[in-house]
Design an enzyme around this catalytic site. Structure first.
Site, short mmCIF file in Angstrom:
data_model
loop_
_atom_site.label_atom_id
_atom_site.label_comp_id
_atom_site.label_asym_id
_atom_site.label_seq_id
_atom_site.Cartn_x
_atom_site.Cartn_y
_atom_site.Cartn_z
CG ASP A 99 -2.29 0.60 0.92
OD1 ASP A 99 -2.33 1.82 0.73
OD2 ASP A 99 -3.29 -0.13 0.90
CG HIS A 130 -5.38 3.59 0.44
ND1 HIS A 130 -5.10 2.24 0.46
CD2 HIS A 130 -6.63 3.71 -0.08
CE1 HIS A 130 -6.12 1.58 -0.05
NE2 HIS A 130 -7.07 2.44 -0.39
CB SER A 298 -9.50 0.08 -0.20
OG SER A 298 -8.97 0.36 -1.46
#
Length: 359
Positions: A99, A130, A298
């Site tokens: 990520d 994120h 996600s």
């Protein structure tokens, strides 16, 4: 089930409301026998879930040992995750996160066992948000958000600065993952790929699929991936890694006025393994990363990673290894893929706890 009172707690008669009649309060340390099911009621100090006893009395869950189940983390109670925690919190499992890196000073990651790596030439610190968000969903400590599997260890491999996937960076992240797996065949790993890619060219797809297949050949590895947020149905091209055989693919659902709905943006095709919660309360991160998206597949992927880590932890406690076939089999029995409805807490107890313990 029994719960313990953590703070002075009013007994509410007839309905889950702060305005319902009360005839006594319970002191800290008192024990209650209540139903396993959580009930939605008045919101108090951010918590909307209530417990009910056989006599029809209600107790605000925020003052009990089940207070982890906050109103904006409905999946913890609806999926019965807190019923699994006495058996496992993911101990003995290492999650590899591909990520945007992590921020160790994020409230729910502070003090966790984590390692930062990067394939893009920096120290692996998250400047986008994120990766920190996904990590918090998986193993958050509960300072503000409870992760699904707070007992796991984390290895973060940073492959992007901004959430966008570049083919070579993603391939290098997969190669770094392979090195970690090859170096230790005794650990149990769950890999989280909440970022997806498509349309990056045939050679990239061939190289990525080959690497993913090598990763899945390990008998102690499960790879979870997001289905993506393009509103595609039955895509005719590779969404990497989610469309690769053996990968646990997750699309997202949300809860609206007590009803479960698939995210309109979710990609979905028949081979998707699980429809999982696709939203996340971002209060804990809004100061660090004000642009973090509160919804998406996600999030569903990270939730699924945490869930699989709980399964794998119970298997490893019995000296067994856990792979994608084990995970796919169990997920199929405890989720309603086509509707997104969570299973009952009874089903969670029967399928997650008993099946994992016996597997």
């Amino acid at each position: 089930m029994k719960v313990t009172v953590k703070d002075y707690l009013n007994v509410r008669v007839g309905k889950p409301s702060v305005n319902a009649p009360t005839y006594q309060y319970l002191a800290p340390g008192s024990e209650l026998e209540v139903e396993e099911q959580l009930h939605q009621g008045d919101k108090f100090e951010g918590v909307t879930t209530w417990l009910k006893d056989a006599a029809g009395n209600y107790y605000w869950s925020g003052a009990t040992s089940r207070s982890e189940t906050t109103g904006n983390q409905w999946w913890i109670g609806d999926y019965g995750i807190d019923l699994v925690w006495p058996h496992s919190k993911g101990e003995g499992v290492t999650v590899i996160l591909l990520d945007s890196g992590i921020r160790e000073d994020s409230p729910d990651l502070f003090g966790k066992t984590m390692t930062k790596r990067s394939v893009i030439g920096d120290d692996g610190t998250d400047t986008f948000g994120h990766g920190t968000l996904m990590s918090s969903i998986i193993l958050g400590s509960g300072r503000s958000i409870h992760g699904v599997a707070p007992g796991v260890e984390l290895i973060s491999i940073k492959i992007t600065n901004d959430g966008g996937i570049r083919g070579q960076d993603f391939l290098e992240g997969l190669n770094e993952t392979e090195k970690i797996l090859d170096a230790d065949n005794n650990k149990q790993f769950v890999i989280n790929c909440s970022l997806v890619s498509f349309g990056l060219g045939q050679q990239f797809e061939l190289d990525a699929v080959a690497s993913i297949k090598r990763i899945l050949s390990h008998e102690n590895v499960v790879l979870c991936a997001a289905a993506g947020n393009n509103s595609f149905r039955n895509p005719h091209f590779e969404i990497i890694p989610a469309t690769v055989a053996g990968v646990i693919a997750a699309d997202g659902l949300i809860k609206v006025n007590g009803n479960y709905e698939r995210l309109l943006s979710s990609n979905y095709w028949p081979a998707v393994n699980v429809t999982a919660p696709g939203e996340y309360p971002i209060e804990a991160l809004k100061d660090l990363f004000p642009h973090v998206d509160p919804q998406g597949t996600s999030h569903a992927c990270a939730y699924t990673t945490g869930l699989v880590a709980l399964f794998a932890s119970m298997a490893t406690a019995k000296g067994k290894k856990y792979n994608h076939l084990d995970a796919a089999s169990l997920l199929a029995r405890i989720t309603f893929r086509d509707t997104g409805f969570p299973p009952s807490t009874q089903l969670i107890r029967e399928k997650i706890i008993n099946t994992s313990s016996d597997s």
